[in-house]
Motif scaffolding. Structure first.
Motif, short mmCIF file in Angstrom:
data_model
loop_
_atom_site.label_atom_id
_atom_site.label_comp_id
_atom_site.label_asym_id
_atom_site.label_seq_id
_atom_site.Cartn_x
_atom_site.Cartn_y
_atom_site.Cartn_z
N MET A 1 6.18 2.70 -10.03
CA MET A 1 5.54 2.12 -8.86
C MET A 1 6.15 0.75 -8.55
N ASP A 2 6.22 0.41 -7.27
CA ASP A 2 6.80 -0.84 -6.82
C ASP A 2 5.81 -1.97 -7.06
N GLN A 3 6.09 -2.78 -8.09
CA GLN A 3 5.15 -3.83 -8.47
C GLN A 3 4.96 -4.86 -7.35
N ARG A 4 6.03 -5.18 -6.65
CA ARG A 4 5.92 -6.16 -5.56
C ARG A 4 5.03 -5.63 -4.44
N ALA A 5 5.20 -4.35 -4.12
CA ALA A 5 4.38 -3.76 -3.06
C ALA A 5 2.92 -3.69 -3.48
N GLU A 6 2.67 -3.39 -4.76
CA GLU A 6 1.30 -3.33 -5.26
C GLU A 6 0.61 -4.69 -5.15
N LEU A 7 1.33 -5.74 -5.55
CA LEU A 7 0.78 -7.09 -5.46
C LEU A 7 0.50 -7.47 -4.01
N SER A 8 1.43 -7.18 -3.14
CA SER A 8 1.27 -7.51 -1.72
C SER A 8 0.07 -6.82 -1.11
N GLU A 9 -0.05 -5.52 -1.36
CA GLU A 9 -1.16 -4.76 -0.79
C GLU A 9 -2.50 -5.22 -1.34
N PHE A 10 -2.54 -5.49 -2.65
CA PHE A 10 -3.79 -5.91 -3.26
C PHE A 10 -4.28 -7.22 -2.64
N LEU A 11 -3.40 -8.21 -2.52
CA LEU A 11 -3.79 -9.49 -1.95
C LEU A 11 -4.18 -9.35 -0.48
N ARG A 12 -3.42 -8.57 0.26
CA ARG A 12 -3.71 -8.42 1.69
C ARG A 12 -5.06 -7.77 1.91
N ILE A 13 -5.37 -6.72 1.13
CA ILE A 13 -6.64 -6.01 1.31
C ILE A 13 -7.81 -6.88 0.87
N ARG A 14 -7.64 -7.64 -0.22
CA ARG A 14 -8.72 -8.50 -0.66
C ARG A 14 -8.95 -9.65 0.33
N ARG A 15 -7.90 -10.17 0.94
CA ARG A 15 -8.06 -11.21 1.95
C ARG A 15 -8.76 -10.67 3.19
N ALA A 16 -8.45 -9.43 3.55
CA ALA A 16 -9.02 -8.83 4.77
C ALA A 16 -10.51 -8.57 4.65
N ARG A 17 -11.03 -8.49 3.42
CA ARG A 17 -12.44 -8.16 3.28
C ARG A 17 -13.35 -9.40 3.38
N GLY B 1 4.81 -10.40 -2.30
CA GLY B 1 5.22 -9.80 -3.57
C GLY B 1 6.20 -10.62 -4.36
N ASN B 2 6.50 -11.82 -3.90
CA ASN B 2 7.46 -12.69 -4.60
C ASN B 2 6.70 -13.62 -5.54
N SER B 3 6.26 -13.09 -6.67
CA SER B 3 5.43 -13.88 -7.57
C SER B 3 6.22 -14.89 -8.38
N GLY B 4 7.50 -14.59 -8.65
CA GLY B 4 8.33 -15.54 -9.40
C GLY B 4 7.68 -15.96 -10.70
#
Length: 288
Positions: free
Chosen positions: A1-17, A59-62
């Motif tokens: 699984m694409d870790q960067r995409a997972e991080l991006s989607e998780f943050l975006r969905i949590r912000r949207a709620r 997804g750029n957690s660095g």
């Protein structure tokens, strides 16, 4: 699984709620074209720059620090489980170490099988991190169905619940059971993003089950260590049972699940009847 995409989607969905009024911000200014907080509002709440948060949500957690992740978790009002998931997504192990760990098989100790077999009146089974059914006792098979009649690669709770239509008859609150399973798999995906067997399972369920596909896209993560399940058993009828999920520290990512009825309840009598019948579980439909 694409870790960067997972991080991006998780943050975006949590912000949207979240709405501005949820976090004490005035809901004024330009019309909002999308739901939830804007990135700059979330960054303000977390005490980081908009550019920094934007990179993280992309997804750029660095080398993001634990302190920053804690601040973002607080701003997003994440639960403890969600915060742990965010940490896994943003601070992954090196790819080589992750791949090696994911490739290690989960092996059930013989002593665990002896233990649950000795719990003769208590339905008990052991799950692996991908929701594999690694072991079960006689009462669990009588109550929930005999997974040993399936090929080894199909002995998976999530696969059975979403793909076996009998499970919808067994679990009175099937939707709740479905959410629990997807939430558990999401946690696993955060910890083991390079697990090929997990990726294959998610891919299969996404193709074959619209319900799974929708729940997976919601990025819900939740742990539920105990609770109540309502079942409709084909032989003894309606049951209300409490369950306990016990983590096994010596056996990585395994859980022991048990069921029991309240003393003196109708469900206790039904469970006693089910156990005394000595069901031939080989003839029972799989309903886990």
């Amino acid at each position: 699984m694409d870790q960067r995409a997972e991080l991006s989607e998780f943050l975006r969905i949590r912000r949207a709620r979240l709405k501005p009024e949820d976090v004490g911000l005035p809901n004024v200014g330009r019309t909002r074209r999308v739901p939830g907080l804007r990135r700059e509002e979330l960054a303000q709440l977390a005490g980081v720059s908009v550019a920094y948060y934007t990179r993280l949500e992309q997804g750029n957690s660095g080398n993001v620090s634990g302190e920053v992740l804690d601040a973002i978790a607080r701003a997003l009002r994440l639960s403890d489980t969600e915060q742990a998931h965010l940490t896994h997504l943003a601070s992954p192990k090196t790819k080589k170490k992750r791949a090696a760990a994911a490739a290690r098989p989960q092996r059930l100790r013989a002593e665990l099988q002896y233990l649950i077999d000795a719990m003769d009146s208590v339905p008990a089974y052991v799950l692996g991190r991908r929701m594999e059914i690694l072991a079960s006792n006689r009462m669990a098979r009588a109550l929930l169905g005999d997974e040993t009649t399936l090929p080894p690669e199909e002995r998976n709770m999530a696969r059975i619940v979403f793909l076996d239509p009998n499970s919808r008859d067994l679990y009175v609150d099937w939707e709740c059971k479905a959410v629990e399973l997807v939430s558990a798999l999401r946690l696993c995906a955060g910890c083991w993003p390079d697990d090929p067997l997990l990726s294959a399972l998610v891919g299969e369920l996404s193709v074959k089950s619209e319900e799974f596909r929708t729940l997976w896209a919601a990025h819900t993560v939740r742990e539920k260590g105990h609770g109540t399940k309502r079942l409709h058993h084909p032989l003894v009828g309606d049951l209300t049972l409490s369950y306990e999920t016990l983590k096994l520290p010596a056996d990585q990512d395994m859980s022991l699940i048990t069921f029991h009825a309240a003393p003196g309840s109708a469900s206790e009598e039904s469970m006693r009847l089910l156990g005394s019948w000595g069901l031939d579980t080989d003839t029972r439909p799989v309903n886990r």
